[in-house]
Write an enzyme that holds these catalytic residues in place. Structure first.
Site, short mmCIF file in Angstrom:
data_model
loop_
_atom_site.label_atom_id
_atom_site.label_comp_id
_atom_site.label_asym_id
_atom_site.label_seq_id
_atom_site.Cartn_x
_atom_site.Cartn_y
_atom_site.Cartn_z
N LYS A 181 89.58 -27.46 -7.02
CA LYS A 181 88.69 -27.89 -5.92
C LYS A 181 88.84 -29.39 -5.71
O LYS A 181 89.46 -30.09 -6.53
CB LYS A 181 87.26 -27.52 -6.26
CG LYS A 181 86.70 -28.21 -7.49
CD LYS A 181 85.37 -27.59 -7.90
CE LYS A 181 84.82 -28.25 -9.15
NZ LYS A 181 83.63 -27.55 -9.66
N TYR A 217 84.55 -63.25 -5.96
CA TYR A 217 83.29 -63.27 -5.21
C TYR A 217 82.09 -63.41 -6.14
O TYR A 217 82.04 -62.80 -7.22
CB TYR A 217 83.12 -61.97 -4.43
CG TYR A 217 83.96 -61.88 -3.18
CD1 TYR A 217 83.83 -62.81 -2.14
CD2 TYR A 217 84.88 -60.84 -3.02
CE1 TYR A 217 84.61 -62.71 -0.99
CE2 TYR A 217 85.65 -60.72 -1.87
CZ TYR A 217 85.50 -61.67 -0.85
OH TYR A 217 86.26 -61.56 0.28
#
Ligand SMILES: *Cc1c(COP(=O)(O)O)cnc(C)c1O
Length: 372
Positions: A35, A256
């Site tokens: 899946k 950052y």
């Protein structure tokens, strides 16, 4: 030149993992659960490595069509069954086995016109409270199904909530056994964790096991056990390259938010992999990576297209060095996706499934020397 990042799929590892699961599963037949596009690996990419399975289990009808298009004539099981009546036409046409977990699915079957009766997996809700008939409703659902001309064999099925955890399978297994005691038909209850951890419980393995995550070389119960303990190997390696190097002084920051500040002179490698590639932004400073097969750590925040790693103790590495975010490095060193996932507060499943579409995927050729 394309951006230097790629995922590699290792058919040898898939095959070996399947063999390890077969050993654990004793006489039970093995569904390879594919899946979510083969847990992010790509159904077409894993098919060859997994064709030794007894069947393929998945959720999406379009994925079932892809498995048939690959030429697979063996069993295919829809783990959530059909979503609407016309899905049954595809089940008839492609000979798909399907889970039945609700009255409405039985209603649809009762109205379905087919020459070939369907093989169904009747799901008991033994305590997970997601899908399945309650213990009180299960036997009447079985009786109703078995009276339908549209239905061939009925396999008895349930799913465990904590096969990987401390509460285990005992309670749910007791419910399953008492509800199904005198019902005929095959049994299927084990996911990866149940297959690997609880195979000693008599009868638990049943007729079919349904391993997913272990097939791909991620441990279902990390950190209690790692892939080496279960004799599994990563089926996916995510690699990128160092595209820049910065030498920084104490007091300088990286990335950052200036979340990392050097306290000594450091060499920082800038790697062409970021959260837009599927690497978790939340992975903190210190998350392990392999640079030229040597273990080091991430530094500072992960950004969209890049992340930064500590090269201070890797003097031989620099521009263009190979960085393994998870999987197996060129020198054979392994970094399990489970370790990265753990530091990111999640599980290997999520990282593998989240590999971004922009990352090119290559499949090892079978002659590749480090193809596993
Ligand atoms: C996903 C799934 C599995 C496989 O679970 P893993 O933990 O990946 O082994 C088995 N059975 C059902 C019903 C599933 O939905």
């Amino acid at each position: 030149m394309p951006r230097p990042i790629a995922a590699r799929i290792h058919p040898r590892a898939l095959r070996d993992n399947l063999t390890a699961l077969r050993h654990a599963a004793a006489d039970a037949r093995v569904w390879a659960v594919v899946k979510a596009n083969g847990y992010g690996h790509g159904i077409e990419n894993v098919f060859d490595g997994l064709r030794g399975a007894d069947g393929f289990a998945l959720l999406d009808l379009s994925e079932a069509e892809r498995v048939r298009a690959l030429g697979w004539r063996g069993p295919v099981l829809l783990l959530e069954g059909v979503f609407e009546a016309r899905d049954l036409e595809l089940c008839s046409r492609l000979n798909l086995w399907h889970t039945v977990h609700s009255e409405s699915q039985i209603d649809m079957l009762a109205l379905h016109k087919t020459h070939q009766p369907h093989r169904v997996f009747l799901k008991l809700n033994s305590g997970m409270n997601r899908l399945g008939f309650s213990p009180q409703a299960y036997r009447s659902a079985w009786t109703r199904l078995s009276a339908l001309s549209q239905v061939d064999e009925i396999t008895l099925m349930t799913h465990f909530a904590d096969a990987d955890g401390p509460s285990g399978v005992t309670d749910q297994w007791a419910v399953f056994q008492s509800v199904t005691r005198d019902l005929p038909g095959e049994r299927s209850v084990c996911n990866s964790a149940a297959t690997l951890r609880h195979s000693g419980i008599p009868g638990l393995l049943g007729d079919w096991v349904r391993p997913g995550i272990a097939v791909y070389g991620s441990s279902p119960d990390f950190p209690e056990h790692d892939i080496a303990h279960w004799n599994l190997a990563p089926a996916m390696t995510l690699t990128a390259r160092v595209i820049a190097v910065q030498s920084i002084s104490p007091g300088e920051s990286v990335g950052y938010g200036r979340t990392y500040v050097a306290d000594r002179p450091m060499r920082i490698g800038v790697v062409a992999c970021g959260y837009a590639d599927g690497y978790p932004r939340i992975a903190p400073t210190g998350t392990p990576v392999l640079v030229d097969g040597r273990r080091t750590r991430t530094i500072g925040r992960v950004s969209m297209d890049m992340l930064t790693v500590d090269l201070t103790d890797c003097p031989d590495s620099g521009f263009d060095s190979e960085v393994t975010l998870w999987g197996k490095a060129g020198n054979g060193a392994v970094l399990a996706v489970d370790e990265v996932a753990r530091l990111a507060g999640t599980v290997g499943y999520e990282l593998l499934c989240a590999l971004a579409p922009r990352v090119p995927v290559e499949v090892d050729s079978e002659t590749d020397a480090h193809g596993c």
